[in-house]
Design an enzyme around this catalytic site. Structure first.
Site, PDB file in Angstrom:
ATOM      1  N   SER A 124       0.841  -1.194   0.000  1.00 22.29           N
ATOM      2  CA  SER A 124       0.000   0.000   0.000  1.00 22.29           C
ATOM      3  C   SER A 124       0.879   1.247   0.000  1.00 22.29           C
ATOM      4  O   SER A 124       1.988   1.236   0.539  1.00 22.29           O
ATOM      5  CB  SER A 124      -0.844  -0.027   1.271  1.00 22.29           C
ATOM      6  OG  SER A 124      -1.437   1.211   1.485  1.00 22.29           O
ATOM      7  N   TYR A 148      -1.692  -0.907  10.865  1.00 24.99           N
ATOM      8  CA  TYR A 148      -1.991  -1.444   9.525  1.00 24.99           C
ATOM      9  C   TYR A 148      -0.810  -1.189   8.590  1.00 24.99           C
ATOM     10  O   TYR A 148      -0.296  -2.101   7.937  1.00 24.99           O
ATOM     11  CB  TYR A 148      -3.264  -0.802   8.952  1.00 24.99           C
ATOM     12  CG  TYR A 148      -3.438  -1.082   7.469  1.00 24.99           C
ATOM     13  CD1 TYR A 148      -3.731  -2.361   7.017  1.00 24.99           C
ATOM     14  CD2 TYR A 148      -3.242  -0.067   6.509  1.00 24.99           C
ATOM     15  CE1 TYR A 148      -3.850  -2.632   5.657  1.00 24.99           C
ATOM     16  CE2 TYR A 148      -3.365  -0.329   5.157  1.00 24.99           C
ATOM     17  CZ  TYR A 148      -3.671  -1.611   4.733  1.00 24.99           C
ATOM     18  OH  TYR A 148      -3.772  -1.886   3.381  1.00 24.99           O
ATOM     19  N   LYS A 152       2.068  -3.810   6.705  1.00 27.21           N
ATOM     20  CA  LYS A 152       2.459  -3.885   5.289  1.00 27.21           C
ATOM     21  C   LYS A 152       3.975  -3.722   5.150  1.00 27.21           C
ATOM     22  O   LYS A 152       4.632  -4.428   4.387  1.00 27.21           O
ATOM     23  CB  LYS A 152       1.746  -2.782   4.481  1.00 27.21           C
ATOM     24  CG  LYS A 152       0.244  -2.986   4.367  1.00 27.21           C
ATOM     25  CD  LYS A 152      -0.079  -4.177   3.486  1.00 27.21           C
ATOM     26  CE  LYS A 152      -1.553  -4.500   3.448  1.00 27.21           C
ATOM     27  NZ  LYS A 152      -1.862  -5.795   2.851  1.00 27.21           N
TER      28      LYS A 152
END
Ligand code: NAD
Length: 345
Positions: A124, A148, A152
């Site tokens: 992302s 989050y 990643k």
């Protein structure tokens, strides 16, 4: 090729399934339906006219993975399975690290055991944190501001380590693509599959669509004093079918052995940013609906502007996003109109 698609019932995964089948690949889907349902996969079958196996199971479960790799001759994996809500990740970091980081470890262990070495991973643009300048290039500094994003970034680092370890021993087999998405929006033009958030949407377009259809009263626009053209935040929105096709290009690139090193990173965006107010106006003109909104204070952690430099994907994969803003809006609206309650309608 036969491609295992983890999280294939979800928003991006289901569109990737369509793109893979249309490109002539075979697929097997693994999903535990934590944030999706079987209907999306039935619709993928309806769109493409193709059947494919679906395994209901968790990417964290070694036994599920073992049995899947034993019973299907998998050549490559597209790994979409994971959780994606930033706010929830701050409240439940362990859940996010377990699912996103440990889930990927289990998957890589199973791949290694079954000698499947081609992996395309959903990363992302969040791994760029607050970038020093825009547009953002793949070699910009990496940082994360929430669990989050950190999940990643951790997976990216694990995958880079995996390839480096092989390069040290000269045994290079892994071919890995880290796909850094900007802001996927839109839906398949059939209106049969699209984004179906659970509860109140976290993303802008589903929120706007639900206001337009009367499910939500008004949109809050967080921040009207950013140093941007109209004071609202700017993001790089790309059509989910362009994103899905970018994955197929990456798969072809890795499979054709074009790579010199085993780990590649590509930004997937349009290279153009739109403000929240521009998005609202574009949606209104595509749908003919008025979207009620109110200005609200900035949200902690949000950045002013973010868009991609996509030249690496263009040069190496021959990929550019071909669908414009009006197509993104028209397809989102078609999906929302045809499925006012998502897949539950
Ligand atoms: N949507 C975005 O804006 C965006 C942006 C950047 C990156 N991503 C990443 O892309 C991937 C796909 O995102 P999405 O928008 O399609 O999300 P989604 O929630 O719609 O899809 C994820 C799918 O994975 C499944 N899943 C979750 N945990 C699983 C597990 N342990 N085992 C098996 N299946 C599991 C869910 O049921 C769901 O079908 C995610 O990894 C996400 O972090 C998404």
């Amino acid at each position: 090729m036969k491609v295992l698609v983890t999280g294939g019932a979800g928003y991006i995964g289901s569109h990737a399934c369509v793109a893979l089948l249309e490109a002539g690949h075979d697929i097997v889907v693994l999903d535990n339906f934590a944030n999706s349902c079987m209907t999306s996969l039935d619709r993928v079958k309806q769109i493409t006219g193709e059947d494919f196996p679906v395994v209901e199971g968790d990417v964290n479960h070694h036994r599920v993975l073992d049995s899947l790799f034993n019973s299907h001759d998998i050549d490559a994996v597209m790994h979409f399975a994971g959780y994606k809500a930033v706010g929830e990740s701050c409240e439940k970091p362990l859940l996010y690290y377990r699912n996103n980081v440990a889930g990927t470890l289990s998957l890589c262990e199973a791949m290694q055991k079954h000698q499947v070495a081609l992996l395309i991973f959903s990363s992302s643009a969040t791994v760029y944190g607050d970038p020093p300048t825009v547009p953002i290039k793949e070699d910009f500094p990496l940082t994360a501001t929430n669990p989050y994003g950190r999940s990643k970034l951790m997976v990216e680092e694990i995958l880079r380590d995996l390839v480096s370890a092989e390069q040290l021993t000269g045994s290079g087999a892994w071919q890995i693509a880290l796909m850094r998405y900007f802001n996927p929006v839109g839906a398949h033009p059939s209106g049969l599959i699209g984004e179906d958030p659970n509860g109140i949407p976290n993303n802008l377009l589903p929120y706007i669509s639900q206001v337009a259809i009367g499910r939500l009263p008004a949109l809050s626009v967080f921040g009207s004093d950013y140093p941007t053209i109209d004071g609202t935040g700017i993001r790089d929105y790309l059509h989910v079918m362009d994103l899905a096709e970018g994955h197929v290009r990456a798969l072809d690139y890795l499979a054709q052995g074009k790579s010199t090193s085993g780990c590649h990173t590509w930004n997937l965006g349009t290279g153009k940013g739109y403000s929240v107010l521009e998005m609202i106006r574009a949606f209104e003109s595509a749908s003919g609906k008025t979207v009620s909104f109110k200005m609200a204070p900035r949200r902690a952690g949000d950045i002013a502007a973010c868009w991609a430099d996509t030249s690496k994907a263009e040069n190496e994969l021959g990929w550019t996003a071909s669908r414009g803003l009006s197509e993104m809006m028209e397809d989102s609206w078609r999906w929302q109109l045809g499925n006012p309650q998502g897949y539950r309608s």
